[in-house]
Design a protein around this motif. Structure first.
Motif, PDB file in Angstrom:
ATOM      1  N   LEU A   5     -18.962 -39.834  27.265  1.00  0.00           N
ATOM      2  CA  LEU A   5     -18.139 -39.663  26.098  1.00  0.00           C
ATOM      3  C   LEU A   5     -16.579 -39.646  26.791  1.00  0.00           C
ATOM      4  CD1 LEU A   5     -17.564 -38.810  23.230  1.00  0.00           C
ATOM      5  CD2 LEU A   5     -17.492 -36.474  23.973  1.00  0.00           C
ATOM      6  N   LEU A   6     -16.342 -39.161  27.770  1.00  0.00           N
ATOM      7  CA  LEU A   6     -15.085 -39.468  28.505  1.00  0.00           C
ATOM      8  C   LEU A   6     -14.761 -40.926  28.813  1.00  0.00           C
ATOM      9  CD1 LEU A   6     -15.049 -36.389  30.841  1.00  0.00           C
ATOM     10  CD2 LEU A   6     -13.463 -36.603  28.853  1.00  0.00           C
ATOM     11  N   VAL A  38      -3.240 -47.916  21.882  1.00  0.00           N
ATOM     12  CA  VAL A  38      -1.772 -47.665  21.395  1.00  0.00           C
ATOM     13  C   VAL A  38      -0.875 -48.777  21.945  1.00  0.00           C
ATOM     14  CG1 VAL A  38       0.099 -46.123  21.395  1.00  0.00           C
ATOM     15  CG2 VAL A  38      -1.812 -45.377  21.084  1.00  0.00           C
ATOM     16  N   HIS A  67      -2.593 -40.650  28.354  1.00  0.00           N
ATOM     17  CA  HIS A  67      -3.891 -39.847  28.128  1.00  0.00           C
ATOM     18  C   HIS A  67      -3.692 -38.421  28.708  1.00  0.00           C
ATOM     19  CE1 HIS A  67      -6.393 -43.981  28.688  1.00  0.00           C
ATOM     20  NE2 HIS A  67      -6.612 -43.455  27.666  1.00  0.00           N
ATOM     21  N   THR A  82     -11.499 -38.387  18.648  1.00  0.00           N
ATOM     22  CA  THR A  82     -12.219 -37.876  20.029  1.00  0.00           C
ATOM     23  C   THR A  82     -11.569 -37.595  21.017  1.00  0.00           C
ATOM     24  OG1 THR A  82     -14.125 -39.314  18.991  1.00  0.00           O
ATOM     25  CG2 THR A  82     -14.196 -38.555  21.426  1.00  0.00           C
ATOM     26  N   PHE A  83     -10.807 -38.729  21.317  1.00  0.00           N
ATOM     27  CA  PHE A  83      -9.582 -38.559  22.419  1.00  0.00           C
ATOM     28  C   PHE A  83      -8.650 -37.275  22.360  1.00  0.00           C
ATOM     29  CE2 PHE A  83      -6.750 -39.215  25.481  1.00  0.00           C
ATOM     30  CZ  PHE A  83      -5.248 -39.306  25.100  1.00  0.00           C
ATOM     31  N   ILE A 101     -19.545 -35.443  18.419  1.00  0.00           N
ATOM     32  CA  ILE A 101     -18.135 -35.671  18.374  1.00  0.00           C
ATOM     33  C   ILE A 101     -18.189 -37.218  18.772  1.00  0.00           C
ATOM     34  CG2 ILE A 101     -16.932 -33.580  18.420  1.00  0.00           C
ATOM     35  CD1 ILE A 101     -15.959 -34.591  21.191  1.00  0.00           C
ATOM     36  N   GLY A 102     -18.772 -37.646  19.744  1.00  0.00           N
ATOM     37  CA  GLY A 102     -18.765 -38.955  20.211  1.00  0.00           C
ATOM     38  C   GLY A 102     -19.269 -40.037  19.188  1.00  0.00           C
ATOM     39  N   ILE A 151      -8.649 -30.520  27.598  1.00  0.00           N
ATOM     40  CA  ILE A 151      -8.500 -31.050  29.054  1.00  0.00           C
ATOM     41  C   ILE A 151      -7.306 -30.244  29.459  1.00  0.00           C
ATOM     42  CG2 ILE A 151      -7.521 -32.738  30.664  1.00  0.00           C
ATOM     43  CD1 ILE A 151      -9.841 -34.735  29.228  1.00  0.00           C
ATOM     44  N   GLN A 198      -7.671 -41.461  16.835  1.00  0.00           N
ATOM     45  CA  GLN A 198      -8.583 -41.672  17.679  1.00  0.00           C
ATOM     46  C   GLN A 198      -8.978 -40.073  18.002  1.00  0.00           C
ATOM     47  OE1 GLN A 198      -7.182 -43.725  21.048  1.00  0.00           O
ATOM     48  NE2 GLN A 198      -6.749 -45.582  20.011  1.00  0.00           N
ATOM     49  N   TYR A 230     -19.822 -31.828  22.022  1.00  0.00           N
ATOM     50  CA  TYR A 230     -19.643 -33.109  22.625  1.00  0.00           C
ATOM     51  C   TYR A 230     -20.565 -34.069  22.316  1.00  0.00           C
ATOM     52  CZ  TYR A 230     -22.154 -31.860  26.697  1.00  0.00           C
ATOM     53  OH  TYR A 230     -23.007 -31.500  27.586  1.00  0.00           O
ATOM     54  N   GLU A 231     -21.720 -33.618  22.050  1.00  0.00           N
ATOM     55  CA  GLU A 231     -22.803 -34.636  21.818  1.00  0.00           C
ATOM     56  C   GLU A 231     -22.860 -35.335  20.498  1.00  0.00           C
ATOM     57  OE1 GLU A 231     -26.763 -33.589  22.859  1.00  0.00           O
ATOM     58  OE2 GLU A 231     -26.077 -32.513  24.980  1.00  0.00           O
ATOM     59  N   ARG A 290     -23.885 -37.184  29.536  1.00  0.00           N
ATOM     60  CA  ARG A 290     -23.285 -37.412  28.063  1.00  0.00           C
ATOM     61  C   ARG A 290     -21.919 -37.027  28.005  1.00  0.00           C
ATOM     62  NH1 ARG A 290     -28.111 -34.910  24.402  1.00  0.00           N
ATOM     63  NH2 ARG A 290     -29.924 -36.445  25.028  1.00  0.00           N
ATOM     64  N   LEU A 291     -21.606 -36.233  28.482  1.00  0.00           N
ATOM     65  CA  LEU A 291     -19.949 -35.730  28.550  1.00  0.00           C
ATOM     66  C   LEU A 291     -19.254 -36.991  29.315  1.00  0.00           C
ATOM     67  CD1 LEU A 291     -17.768 -33.790  28.005  1.00  0.00           C
ATOM     68  CD2 LEU A 291     -18.284 -32.599  29.860  1.00  0.00           C
ATOM     69  N   LEU A 304     -15.173 -26.844  25.684  1.00  0.00           N
ATOM     70  CA  LEU A 304     -15.644 -27.534  24.252  1.00  0.00           C
ATOM     71  C   LEU A 304     -16.277 -26.488  23.498  1.00  0.00           C
ATOM     72  CD1 LEU A 304     -16.217 -31.125  25.681  1.00  0.00           C
ATOM     73  CD2 LEU A 304     -14.708 -30.452  23.997  1.00  0.00           C
ATOM     74  N   LEU A 350     -10.736 -34.070  22.964  1.00  0.00           N
ATOM     75  CA  LEU A 350     -10.923 -34.013  24.585  1.00  0.00           C
ATOM     76  C   LEU A 350      -9.613 -33.772  25.058  1.00  0.00           C
ATOM     77  CD1 LEU A 350     -13.290 -37.008  24.987  1.00  0.00           C
ATOM     78  CD2 LEU A 350     -14.199 -34.530  25.182  1.00  0.00           C
ATOM     79  N   LEU A 376      -2.997 -43.409  17.232  1.00  0.00           N
ATOM     80  CA  LEU A 376      -3.437 -42.376  18.224  1.00  0.00           C
ATOM     81  C   LEU A 376      -4.137 -41.360  17.589  1.00  0.00           C
ATOM     82  CD1 LEU A 376      -3.439 -41.604  21.166  1.00  0.00           C
ATOM     83  CD2 LEU A 376      -1.555 -40.076  20.847  1.00  0.00           C
ATOM     84  N   SER A 385     -15.864 -43.427  27.174  1.00  0.00           N
ATOM     85  CA  SER A 385     -15.582 -44.112  25.988  1.00  0.00           C
ATOM     86  C   SER A 385     -14.415 -43.687  25.130  1.00  0.00           C
ATOM     87  CB  SER A 385     -16.735 -43.972  24.950  1.00  0.00           C
ATOM     88  OG  SER A 385     -17.046 -42.688  24.684  1.00  0.00           O
ATOM     89  N   ALA A 386     -14.093 -42.349  25.273  1.00  0.00           N
ATOM     90  CA  ALA A 386     -12.706 -42.052  24.405  1.00  0.00           C
ATOM     91  C   ALA A 386     -11.564 -42.672  25.066  1.00  0.00           C
ATOM     92  CB  ALA A 386     -12.671 -40.571  24.468  1.00  0.00           C
ATOM     93  N   SER A 387     -10.578 -43.157  24.630  1.00  0.00           N
ATOM     94  CA  SER A 387      -9.620 -43.826  25.039  1.00  0.00           C
ATOM     95  C   SER A 387      -8.585 -43.918  24.304  1.00  0.00           C
ATOM     96  CB  SER A 387      -9.637 -44.889  25.797  1.00  0.00           C
ATOM     97  OG  SER A 387      -8.492 -45.881  26.063  1.00  0.00           O
ATOM     98  N   GLY A 388      -7.107 -43.756  24.649  1.00  0.00           N
ATOM     99  CA  GLY A 388      -5.961 -44.003  23.629  1.00  0.00           C
ATOM    100  C   GLY A 388      -5.211 -45.378  23.809  1.00  0.00           C
TER     101      GLY A 388
END
Lengths: 210, 190
Positions: B7-8, B16, A47, A137-138, A205-206, A145, A135, A202-203, B3-4, A195, A141, A132, B10-13
């Motif tokens: 989103l964070l 893998v 991550h 969105t990840f 892309i989810g 980050i 994904q 971001y509203e 919302r952000l 972003l 982000l 990967l 829910s978003a995950s790697g």
């Protein structure tokens, strides 16, 4: 949000303490610690770096450091997970600092670890990176980050990707809970700005994530 | 902002999987490290051992400060053996005039070893005095072989016997006792 896979309190802490004492001398005991915490550490590192190959290297580095310094570890009532997370965070931070010192050309070479699909020996790595890559969105982000400060990156990753409570994050990062809450809020503001700078809504892309 | 955050969350790697890497790393970790006995002694045991040694040494040091004669006593005890000239003897069995002490060899001053210069430094016993007397007689008779002589000091001086005693506090006391000449019965010599 609590990590459902986290072990439950007192008995587990007692067992963990026994396991740590044994692991200093017994390889099998250390193997158990590794099995228990590998997924957690790998996920955290992935991550942070957003790249499977780098995540593997840094995870390996984390556990080798942990093994090397295990004799120094003294049980103070805090789980060994905080210690492992701290080592992993330091490894990742060191990796990013090292990357900044390199030129852009070097970074491109280093990031392109598998230039030719035909020559890739590691099928598993290839599969993992393809997974990967899906994904999106990840990855979006993660890219934003990485523009934050290193400590903020760890905080965001632990809080939102690893879903750790602030109390546990406080033990990992060695900060007070109140401080972390405030910093998390500021980090989210910065992330939001990033972003926007990159033209990412971001509203939306989810909704479009795979 | 909520919302952000969502989103964070829910978003995950997390999907893998790297099981092969996990196993190979596990093997490397367990094989590479010798898993030597880090705590050969154990850090607690080492701490208590070193603390105990320091405490014992401190006690000995304090003891030497308050009882400085202890080292001397210990040394004296080690040096006390039949061949030692510093041997402290028990004179309870001695009868004056015998010339011979029971448990021979005690404080015996062999006439050949008598040193006039070290008279007051040696442990003098009644026997030593008699031997000295015999020694002088010997010297006198060597020169005047034909006639026996009585030995007595030419210059009327003083005779002392020197006795050395060990006290309970570990100190030694030298007792010089003047021997009246009349009791010995010296006469003038020529």
């Amino acid at each position: 949000m609590e990590d459902r896979r986290r072990v439950s309190p007192k008995m587990a802490m007692k067992e963990e303490k026994t396991l740590i004492v044994m692991s200093k001398k017994d390889p099998a005991a250390f193997g158990r610690i590794y099995d228990m915490y590998f997924d957690m550490i790998f996920r955290f590192v992935l991550h942070r770096v957003g790249n499977v190959a780098d995540a593997e290297d840094l995870t390996a580095q984390t556990f080798f450091n942990a093994l090397k310094n295990l004799w120094k570890f003294r049980w103070t009532g805090i789980s060994i997970t905080a210690w492992l997370y701290r080592i992993a965070a330091n490894e990742v931070n060191g990796f990013f600092r090292w990357q900044k010192k390199k030129s852009f050309a070097d970074i491109e070479k280093l990031s392109n670890r598998l230039p030719d699909k035909k020559n890739r020996p590691d099928h598993e790595l290839e599969t993992a990176e393809e997974t990967l890559a899906q994904q999106r969105t990840f990855l979006v982000l993660n890219r934003c980050i990485k523009e934050l400060k290193l400590e903020e990156q760890s905080l965001i990753t632990l809080r939102y990707f690893e879903k750790k409570p602030y109390a546990e994050i406080a033990k990992i990062l060695g900060k007070k809970e109140g401080t972390l809450r405030m910093r998390a809020k500021r980090a989210l503001e910065k992330l939001k700005n990033q972003l926007q700078i990159q033209g990412i809504d971001y509203e939306t892309i989810g909704k479009s994530s795979v | 902002m909520k919302r952000l955050e969502n989103l964070l969350y829910s978003a995950s790697g997390s999907e893998v999987k790297v099981d092969g890497f996990k196993q190979s790393l596990r093997r490397s970790l367990l094989n590479s490290h010798p898993f030597r006995d880090f705590d050969r002694i154990g850090y607690r045991r080492a701490f208590f051992l070193s603390t105990s040694v320091a405490a014992v040494l401190t006690v000995i040091l304090v003891l030497f400060i308050y009882q400085p004669m202890i080292p001397e006593r210990v040394r004296y005890a080690f040096l006390s053996h039949p061949d030692s000239n510093l041997q402290h003897q028990d004179y309870s069995n001695f009868t004056p005039g015998d010339g011979i002490l029971s448990g021979a060899g005690v404080g015996v001053q062999d006439s050949s070893k008598t040193d006039r210069k070290d008279t007051f430094e040696h442990m003098q016993t009644m026997l030593a005095r008699n031997i000295d007397k015999e020694f002088v007689r010997y010297l006198a008779e060597r020169e005047y072989k034909t006639s026996p002589v009585n030995v007595k000091p030419v210059i009327p001086g003083e005779l002392y016997s020197v006795n050395r005693f060990r006290l309970n506090n570990g100190k030694d006391a030298l007792v010089y006792t003047q021997v009246p000449i009349k009791q010995v019965g010296f006469r003038e010599s020529y």
